[in-house]
Design an enzyme around this catalytic site. Structure first.
Site, mmCIF file in Angstrom:
data_model
loop_
_atom_site.group_PDB
_atom_site.id
_atom_site.type_symbol
_atom_site.label_atom_id
_atom_site.label_comp_id
_atom_site.label_asym_id
_atom_site.label_seq_id
_atom_site.Cartn_x
_atom_site.Cartn_y
_atom_site.Cartn_z
ATOM 1 N N TRP A 1 0.830 -1.214 0.000
ATOM 2 C CA TRP A 1 0.000 0.000 0.000
ATOM 3 C C TRP A 1 0.867 1.267 0.000
ATOM 4 O O TRP A 1 0.362 2.363 -0.109
ATOM 5 C CB TRP A 1 -0.971 0.000 1.188
ATOM 6 C CG TRP A 1 -0.337 -0.331 2.500
ATOM 7 C CD1 TRP A 1 0.221 0.541 3.375
ATOM 8 C CD2 TRP A 1 -0.191 -1.633 3.083
ATOM 9 N NE1 TRP A 1 0.712 -0.129 4.458
ATOM 10 C CE2 TRP A 1 0.465 -1.467 4.311
ATOM 11 C CE3 TRP A 1 -0.550 -2.919 2.676
ATOM 12 C CZ2 TRP A 1 0.777 -2.542 5.153
ATOM 13 C CZ3 TRP A 1 -0.246 -3.981 3.504
ATOM 14 C CH2 TRP A 1 0.399 -3.801 4.725
ATOM 15 N N GLU B 1 -5.807 0.874 5.233
ATOM 16 C CA GLU B 1 -5.934 1.543 6.527
ATOM 17 C C GLU B 1 -6.953 0.842 7.427
ATOM 18 O O GLU B 1 -6.739 0.694 8.625
ATOM 19 C CB GLU B 1 -6.334 3.011 6.330
ATOM 20 C CG GLU B 1 -5.186 3.894 5.894
ATOM 21 C CD GLU B 1 -4.089 3.983 6.950
ATOM 22 O OE1 GLU B 1 -4.299 4.607 7.983
ATOM 23 O OE2 GLU B 1 -3.014 3.380 6.740
ATOM 24 N N TYR C 1 -8.760 9.357 13.080
ATOM 25 C CA TYR C 1 -7.462 9.023 12.495
ATOM 26 C C TYR C 1 -7.597 8.661 11.009
ATOM 27 O O TYR C 1 -6.946 9.284 10.158
ATOM 28 C CB TYR C 1 -6.780 7.880 13.261
ATOM 29 C CG TYR C 1 -5.553 7.393 12.534
ATOM 30 C CD1 TYR C 1 -4.390 8.166 12.510
ATOM 31 C CD2 TYR C 1 -5.552 6.196 11.802
ATOM 32 C CE1 TYR C 1 -3.263 7.760 11.790
ATOM 33 C CE2 TYR C 1 -4.443 5.785 11.086
ATOM 34 C CZ TYR C 1 -3.307 6.571 11.089
ATOM 35 O OH TYR C 1 -2.208 6.178 10.363
ATOM 36 N N ASP D 1 -2.785 8.320 15.682
ATOM 37 C CA ASP D 1 -3.412 7.093 16.189
ATOM 38 C C ASP D 1 -2.758 6.726 17.520
ATOM 39 O O ASP D 1 -1.929 7.485 18.035
ATOM 40 C CB ASP D 1 -3.300 5.961 15.156
ATOM 41 C CG ASP D 1 -1.883 5.412 15.058
ATOM 42 O OD1 ASP D 1 -0.935 6.102 15.532
ATOM 43 O OD2 ASP D 1 -1.701 4.308 14.547
ATOM 44 N N CYS E 1 10.092 2.611 18.950
ATOM 45 C CA CYS E 1 9.360 3.056 20.145
ATOM 46 C C CYS E 1 8.138 2.144 20.340
ATOM 47 O O CYS E 1 6.994 2.589 20.301
ATOM 48 C CB CYS E 1 8.952 4.519 19.988
ATOM 49 S SG CYS E 1 8.453 5.268 21.543
ATOM 50 N N CYS F 1 17.625 4.617 19.705
ATOM 51 C CA CYS F 1 16.606 5.529 19.191
ATOM 52 C C CYS F 1 17.232 6.781 18.550
ATOM 53 O O CYS F 1 18.085 7.425 19.165
ATOM 54 C CB CYS F 1 15.690 5.948 20.342
ATOM 55 S SG CYS F 1 14.469 7.162 19.821
HETATM 56 S S1 SF4 Z 1 14.007 7.305 23.625
HETATM 57 FE FE1 SF4 Z 1 13.009 6.847 21.667
HETATM 58 S S2 SF4 Z 1 12.329 4.726 21.908
HETATM 59 FE FE2 SF4 Z 1 12.755 5.512 23.975
HETATM 60 S S3 SF4 Z 1 10.809 6.297 24.677
HETATM 61 FE FE3 SF4 Z 1 11.899 8.001 23.769
HETATM 62 S S4 SF4 Z 1 11.148 8.078 21.656
HETATM 63 FE FE4 SF4 Z 1 10.609 6.068 22.475
#
Ligand code: SF4
Length: 295
Positions: free
Chosen positions: A27, A40, A123, A141, A190, A200
């Site tokens: 998609w 979706e 959303y 969302d 995350c 991250c």
């Molecule tokens: S550091 Fe990154 S993975 Fe950890 S809570 Fe924050 S945004 Fe989420």
């Protein structure tokens, strides 16, 4: 968030997305608004690998919104097999009919109109024009809300506040890529239960780094019933009933005997009847002279 932090977070998430994003999802290779809407709706409560398989076969079976609108509801439910939460198939079918009848077959692109269609919430009414038209708006969302609450370290932030943060962080002019990036970031980095904070790309902008507290909350048990001593969510039993009724009809006892491995009529009959009535209320099945069948 300071302007500089916004810019850094946008730049870092987009760089991460370019090298680690899921660019091959089917998609993501189309701008067809009907195909995007199908994906979706499917993605609302089903995981990506399952949706890939079902999305392709669904689009082959109903390539246009017109073909979906003209089909029988039971054929749409049959095609939905394996995705679960069959109510979505009914909504999709009714939505297609509404587009044909009320909008001359032209899929609306305005979120304020889309939200009036059955099955579309705040959303989806925004995500569809974003993914199909690169519409320069933000959509939020549960996954994006989780990122926002963690980045700002306010677990109980109101919906209004979360929407404000989502709009503040929007990478203007690149809405389609930006939301695809956020979706992948939420499901790979995350994540709900095991966020990968050390790797991250926005850990410097995230106030929850390195230990988001909401990841530790205990999962609430869904409503369900015991089967051989194991808790089975009600939605699983609903899915088993629909599965059975695709090829059979049956009384409550006949159905119960098939969908519950330790079925005992005296103990389980009233419960099974309530699950069946729930499906009837959701317009998925009907009862004729004590025999249940797909609508
Ligand atoms: S550091 Fe990154 S993975 Fe950890 S809570 Fe924050 S945004 Fe989420």
């Amino acid at each position: 968030m300071e302007k500089n932090d916004v810019k850094c977070a946008q730049k870092n998430i987009m760089a991460w997305y370019r090298s680690c994003g899921r660019h091959d999802l089917p998609w993501r290779k189309t701008m067809d608004i009907y195909h995007i809407a199908v994906s979706e709706i499917m993605l609302q409560q089903t995981n990506v690998p399952k949706v890939i398989e079902k999305y392709i076969s669904f689009i082959e079976r109903f390539p246009t919104i017109e073909s979906l609108a003209k089909s029988q509801q039971k054929d749409v439910i049959m095609q939905w097999q394996g995705l679960g939460y069959n109510r979505r198939a009914i909504y999709l079918h009714k939505m297609a009919q509404s587009v044909q009848n009320d909008f001359g077959g032209f899929f609306p692109e305005d979120p304020n109109i889309l939200i009036s269609l059955i099955g579309f919430g705040p959303y989806t009414s925004r995500s569809i024009p974003i993914f199909a038209r690169n519409c320069d708006i933000a959509a939020c969302d549960v996954n994006i809300a989780r990122i926002m609450r963690r980045v700002h370290k306010v677990n109980d932030a109101s919906e209004k506040q979360v929407i404000f943060w989502t709009e503040e962080l929007l990478y203007h002019g690149h809405s389609r890529d930006w939301h695809n990036a956020l979706m992948d970031f939420a499901s790979i980095i995350c994540t709900k239960r095991s966020p990968q904070c050390e790797m991250c790309p926005i850990k410097k902008q995230c106030l929850s780094f390195p230990d988001p507290q909401d990841a530790k909350k205990i999962l609430r048990t869904e409503v369900g019933r015991s089967e051989h001593g194991k808790h089975i969510p009600r939605r699983i039993f609903r899915g088993r009933i629909i599965e059975y009724l695709r090829t059979h009809k049956g009384t409550t006892d006949q159905i119960g005997n098939v969908i519950k491995k330790d079925w005992q009529s005296t103990k389980d009959r009233v419960w099974c009847e309530s699950v069946l009535k729930g499906l009837k209320k959701d317009h998925m099945i009907v009862c004729e002279d004590g025999v249940w069948l797909l609508k």
